[in-house]
Design an enzyme around this catalytic site. Structure first.
Site, PDB file in Angstrom:
ATOM      1  N   GLU A 156      -0.898   2.605   3.447  1.00  0.00           N
ATOM      2  CA  GLU A 156      -2.144   1.860   3.638  1.00  0.00           C
ATOM      3  C   GLU A 156      -2.102   0.580   2.798  1.00  0.00           C
ATOM      4  O   GLU A 156      -1.682   0.596   1.654  1.00  0.00           O
ATOM      5  CB  GLU A 156      -3.323   2.753   3.217  1.00  0.00           C
ATOM      6  CG  GLU A 156      -4.672   2.124   3.438  1.00  0.00           C
ATOM      7  CD  GLU A 156      -4.821   1.544   4.842  1.00  0.00           C
ATOM      8  OE1 GLU A 156      -4.663   2.274   5.824  1.00  0.00           O
ATOM      9  OE2 GLU A 156      -5.073   0.328   4.956  1.00  0.00           O
ATOM     10  N   LEU A 158      -4.971  -1.564   2.672  1.00  0.00           N
ATOM     11  CA  LEU A 158      -6.323  -2.115   2.488  1.00  0.00           C
ATOM     12  C   LEU A 158      -6.566  -2.507   1.034  1.00  0.00           C
ATOM     13  O   LEU A 158      -5.957  -1.961   0.119  1.00  0.00           O
ATOM     14  CB  LEU A 158      -7.390  -1.120   2.955  1.00  0.00           C
ATOM     15  CG  LEU A 158      -7.538   0.248   2.274  1.00  0.00           C
ATOM     16  CD1 LEU A 158      -8.237   0.162   0.940  1.00  0.00           C
ATOM     17  CD2 LEU A 158      -8.298   1.191   3.183  1.00  0.00           C
ATOM     18  N   GLY A 261      -5.062 -15.839 -13.899  1.00  0.00           N
ATOM     19  CA  GLY A 261      -6.162 -15.051 -14.464  1.00  0.00           C
ATOM     20  C   GLY A 261      -5.686 -14.159 -15.590  1.00  0.00           C
ATOM     21  O   GLY A 261      -4.654 -14.427 -16.211  1.00  0.00           O
ATOM     22  N   CYS A 268      -3.749   0.236  -8.100  1.00  0.00           N
ATOM     23  CA  CYS A 268      -2.468   0.230  -7.378  1.00  0.00           C
ATOM     24  C   CYS A 268      -1.337  -0.516  -8.083  1.00  0.00           C
ATOM     25  O   CYS A 268      -0.310   0.091  -8.388  1.00  0.00           O
ATOM     26  CB  CYS A 268      -2.658  -0.341  -5.976  1.00  0.00           C
ATOM     27  SG  CYS A 268      -3.628   0.762  -4.927  1.00  0.00           S
ATOM     28  N   ARG A 336     -10.300   1.555 -12.613  1.00  0.00           N
ATOM     29  CA  ARG A 336      -8.960   1.995 -12.989  1.00  0.00           C
ATOM     30  C   ARG A 336      -8.091   0.783 -13.370  1.00  0.00           C
ATOM     31  O   ARG A 336      -7.953  -0.151 -12.592  1.00  0.00           O
ATOM     32  CB  ARG A 336      -8.314   2.787 -11.839  1.00  0.00           C
ATOM     33  CG  ARG A 336      -8.953   4.157 -11.657  1.00  0.00           C
ATOM     34  CD  ARG A 336      -8.375   4.906 -10.461  1.00  0.00           C
ATOM     35  NE  ARG A 336      -8.840   4.398  -9.190  1.00  0.00           N
ATOM     36  CZ  ARG A 336      -8.552   4.961  -8.010  1.00  0.00           C
ATOM     37  NH1 ARG A 336      -7.794   6.033  -7.965  1.00  0.00           N
ATOM     38  NH2 ARG A 336      -9.022   4.463  -6.889  1.00  0.00           N
TER      39      ARG A 336
HETATM   40  P1  NAD Z   1      -8.838   8.395  -5.067  1.00  0.00           P
HETATM   41  O1  NAD Z   1      -8.542   8.956  -6.408  1.00  0.00           O
HETATM   42  O2  NAD Z   1     -10.029   7.505  -4.894  1.00  0.00           O
HETATM   43  O3  NAD Z   1      -8.998   9.584  -4.007  1.00  0.00           O
HETATM   44  C1  NAD Z   1      -8.160  10.682  -3.912  1.00  0.00           C
HETATM   45  C2  NAD Z   1      -8.992  11.895  -3.526  1.00  0.00           C
HETATM   46  O4  NAD Z   1      -8.138  12.974  -3.162  1.00  0.00           O
HETATM   47  C3  NAD Z   1      -9.871  12.428  -4.645  1.00  0.00           C
HETATM   48  O5  NAD Z   1     -11.227  12.419  -4.221  1.00  0.00           O
HETATM   49  C4  NAD Z   1      -9.366  13.856  -4.894  1.00  0.00           C
HETATM   50  O6  NAD Z   1     -10.391  14.751  -5.245  1.00  0.00           O
HETATM   51  C5  NAD Z   1      -8.759  14.186  -3.538  1.00  0.00           C
HETATM   52  N1  NAD Z   1      -7.745  15.256  -3.522  1.00  0.00           N
HETATM   53  C6  NAD Z   1      -6.647  15.366  -4.289  1.00  0.00           C
HETATM   54  N2  NAD Z   1      -5.948  16.482  -3.938  1.00  0.00           N
HETATM   55  C7  NAD Z   1      -6.612  17.060  -2.914  1.00  0.00           C
HETATM   56  C8  NAD Z   1      -6.398  18.218  -2.108  1.00  0.00           C
HETATM   57  N3  NAD Z   1      -5.331  19.004  -2.268  1.00  0.00           N
HETATM   58  N4  NAD Z   1      -7.308  18.534  -1.161  1.00  0.00           N
HETATM   59  C9  NAD Z   1      -8.397  17.760  -0.977  1.00  0.00           C
HETATM   60  N5  NAD Z   1      -8.653  16.627  -1.688  1.00  0.00           N
HETATM   61  C10 NAD Z   1      -7.771  16.285  -2.646  1.00  0.00           C
HETATM   62  O7  NAD Z   1      -7.512   7.640  -4.621  1.00  0.00           O
HETATM   63  P2  NAD Z   1      -7.381   6.342  -3.671  1.00  0.00           P
HETATM   64  O8  NAD Z   1      -7.670   5.122  -4.442  1.00  0.00           O
HETATM   65  O9  NAD Z   1      -8.109   6.609  -2.399  1.00  0.00           O
HETATM   66  O10 NAD Z   1      -5.814   6.371  -3.406  1.00  0.00           O
HETATM   67  C11 NAD Z   1      -5.218   7.347  -2.578  1.00  0.00           C
HETATM   68  C12 NAD Z   1      -3.799   6.914  -2.266  1.00  0.00           C
HETATM   69  O11 NAD Z   1      -3.803   5.705  -1.501  1.00  0.00           O
HETATM   70  C13 NAD Z   1      -2.942   6.612  -3.498  1.00  0.00           C
HETATM   71  O12 NAD Z   1      -1.618   6.999  -3.244  1.00  0.00           O
HETATM   72  C14 NAD Z   1      -3.017   5.105  -3.615  1.00  0.00           C
HETATM   73  O13 NAD Z   1      -1.900   4.555  -4.261  1.00  0.00           O
HETATM   74  C15 NAD Z   1      -3.032   4.704  -2.156  1.00  0.00           C
HETATM   75  N6  NAD Z   1      -3.676   3.397  -1.887  1.00  0.00           N
HETATM   76  C16 NAD Z   1      -4.816   3.061  -2.537  1.00  0.00           C
HETATM   77  C17 NAD Z   1      -5.427   1.846  -2.262  1.00  0.00           C
HETATM   78  C18 NAD Z   1      -6.694   1.444  -2.973  1.00  0.00           C
HETATM   79  O14 NAD Z   1      -7.068   0.262  -2.885  1.00  0.00           O
HETATM   80  N7  NAD Z   1      -7.388   2.342  -3.672  1.00  0.00           N
HETATM   81  C19 NAD Z   1      -4.872   0.983  -1.313  1.00  0.00           C
HETATM   82  C20 NAD Z   1      -3.710   1.368  -0.639  1.00  0.00           C
HETATM   83  C21 NAD Z   1      -3.119   2.596  -0.952  1.00  0.00           C
END
Ligand code: NAD
Length: 441
Positions: A156, A158, A261, A268, A336
């Site tokens: 992803e 986004l 900045g 990430c 974070r």
């Molecule tokens: P986040 O911490 O906001 O969400 C992860 C969720 O997964 C949590 O709510 C947690 O409770 C849940 N979870 C974990 N194990 C689980 C399980 N076994 N069953 C059910 N739920 C479970 O994380 P995020 O920011 O959404 O990031 C998720 C992934 O996407 C990461 O690998 C991150 O690197 C990637 N990513 C994030 C972004 C961003 O902008 N945040 C963008 C692109 C990619």
């Protein structure tokens, strides 16, 4: 299509809501009861512009549901997305894949009929192979059909703060698979985006995994590059804003991610650059440029505190510093790895007391910041301060009332770590101004 989204955080919830909006039947799963209860009570637990409306509309239309029951959601699904966190592992900086592998085991125990399992989480190259191994082995042990799953990588891209727009109008969609059935399912899932002519790139799974890290490392490099040029410009009497424009107009370079900045932060770039370094070492293929980027960016945090001290002629001990903007970027509540965290700690180490204000991230920031006076608005924040520091460029900080600020501050000093103001503009308001990379000739 029926979709199960495992993990309902920033990525899972946005992706789930957007897939539902495309017309699919989506169940978002999370193991965090507070999140699922909030969502079932009509409350979106994160701040992301437009998300509450999108979630509510799709819940109302019956296409979006929330549950803690992973097995039930997976049983019914054509595609199961893994969108759980992949934070840095304590100690060595590699990606911690515990959540991914645990989810894979739970999925394996529940799949029923041909299912496409998609890793949307950012995972190091080769993780898809391991997810596949875990699922196939578990299926075999349960006497099931090991061949009845296909594991796909669909990273992803986004950005928080613009997540819905990014999901619905992506620069590209990357799908890593060589399984024809999986390809058909992924094509169907993203069909509305084909109609929008968003490029969909099918590739090998390992390549897809590495594309995500290469993209983030490249963007982190671009930011760090312009930050170092900013430092040089500052000393050499040049203006980094104009340098960025001057190089960014070259199509081969492009103007994005050239804003000097306080250094990159967020959920990430810091963890993904570290994980990529580890992957490089694991494969005996060190990434020296990324190594330098990580080191330069780390040093920058403390350097920004020195910049504030410098704006006060080194006389910071016992002074009050007002910090505007705490989240790692505007339009999110995500704290974070926000640059505000090490900056505030360094200011406190130098003996300053810190007052702070953020339009959305106040609640989250309490977890990360200690001994900070949290304020109600920018003017409350500036009370008695000897310097006002803009750390996050929220829209509402772009039109501050400087006469009012001057009235409440101990000294009219602005440290603008996002270069949202012009030095001459601030001079007219009687403020001493310090930006980033804006050398005085
Ligand atoms: P986040 O911490 O906001 O969400 C992860 C969720 O997964 C949590 O709510 C947690 O409770 C849940 N979870 C974990 N194990 C689980 C399980 N076994 N069953 C059910 N739920 C479970 O994380 P995020 O920011 O959404 O990031 C998720 C992934 O996407 C990461 O690998 C991150 O690197 C990637 N990513 C994030 C972004 C961003 O902008 N945040 C963008 C692109 C990619």
């Amino acid at each position: 299509m029926r979709v199960a989204m495992i993990g309902s955080g920033y990525v899972g919830l946005v992706s789930g809501a957007c897939f539902a909006d495309f017309g699919h039947e989506v169940t978002c799963v999370d193991m965090d009861k507070t999140k699922i209860d909030a969502l079932n009570g009509g409350k979106v637990p994160i701040y992301e512009p437009g998300l509450t409306e999108l979630v509510n509309a799709n819940v109302k239309a019956g296409r979006l549901k929330f549950t803690m029951d992973l097995a039930a959601a997976v049983k019914q699904a054509d595609a199961v997305f893994i969108a759980v966190g992949t934070p840095s592992r304590r100690g060595d900086g590699h990606a911690d894949l515990t959540f991914v592998y645990d989810a894979a085991k739970e999925i394996a125990a529940a799949v029923d009929g041909f299912t496409v399992v998609v890793t949307k989480s950012t995972v190091p190259v080769g993780t898809g192979d391991e997810v596949e191994r875990i699922i196939r082995e578990a299926r075999q042990n349960q006497g099931g059909d090991a061949a009845d799953v296909a594991v796909v990588s669909n990273p992803e891209f986004l950005r928080e703060g613009a997540a819905i727009q990014d999901f619905k109008h992506p620069d590209r969609i990357v799908v890593g698979t060589d399984d024809e059935r999986a390809r058909a399912v992924m094509t169907e899932l993203y069909r509305p985006l084909y109609l929008n002519r968003s490029p969909v790139m099918f590739t090998g799974r390992r390549t897809a995994e590495l594309i995500k890290y290469a993209a983030n490392a490249f963007l982190a490099t671009k930011i760090t590059f312009i930050n170092e040029i900013a430092d040089l410009a500052e000393k050499a009497g040049a203006d980094v804003q104009e340098i960025a424009r001057g190089i960014g107009l070259d199509n081969r370079i492009g103007s994005k991610f050239l804003h000097a900045g306080p250094g990159y932060g967020g959920s990430c770039f810091p963890k993904d650059t570290l994980a990529l370094l580890k992957t490089g070492l694991d494969h005996d293929s060190p990434l020296r440029i990324v190594e330098a980027v990580v080191a330069v960016n780390d040093n920058r945090k403390r350097a920004m505190a020195r910049k504030v001290s410098h704006a006060l002629n080194g006389d910071i001990r016992g002074k009050t510093v007002a910090v505007l903007g705490l989240t790692f970027k505007p339009n999110t509540d995500d704290m974070r790895e926000a640059p505000s965290i090490p900056l505030i700690a360094a200011l406190q180490d130098m003996g300053a007391s810190v007052r702070a204000y953020d339009p959305v991230g106040m609640e989250q920031s309490r977890e990360y910041l200690k001994n900070v006076a949290f304020c109600n608005d920018p003017y409350d924040c500036a009370q008695g301060a000897s310097a006002l520091v803009i750390v996050t460029e929220w829209e509402q900080f772009r039109a501050l009332d400087f006469a009012r600020l001057k009235g409440v501050m101990a000294k009219p000093v602005l440290v603008d770590l996002r270069n949202i103001y012009r030095p001459d503009e601030l001079a007219r308001h009687g403020f001493a101004y310090e930006g980033v990379g804006r050398g005085k000739k």
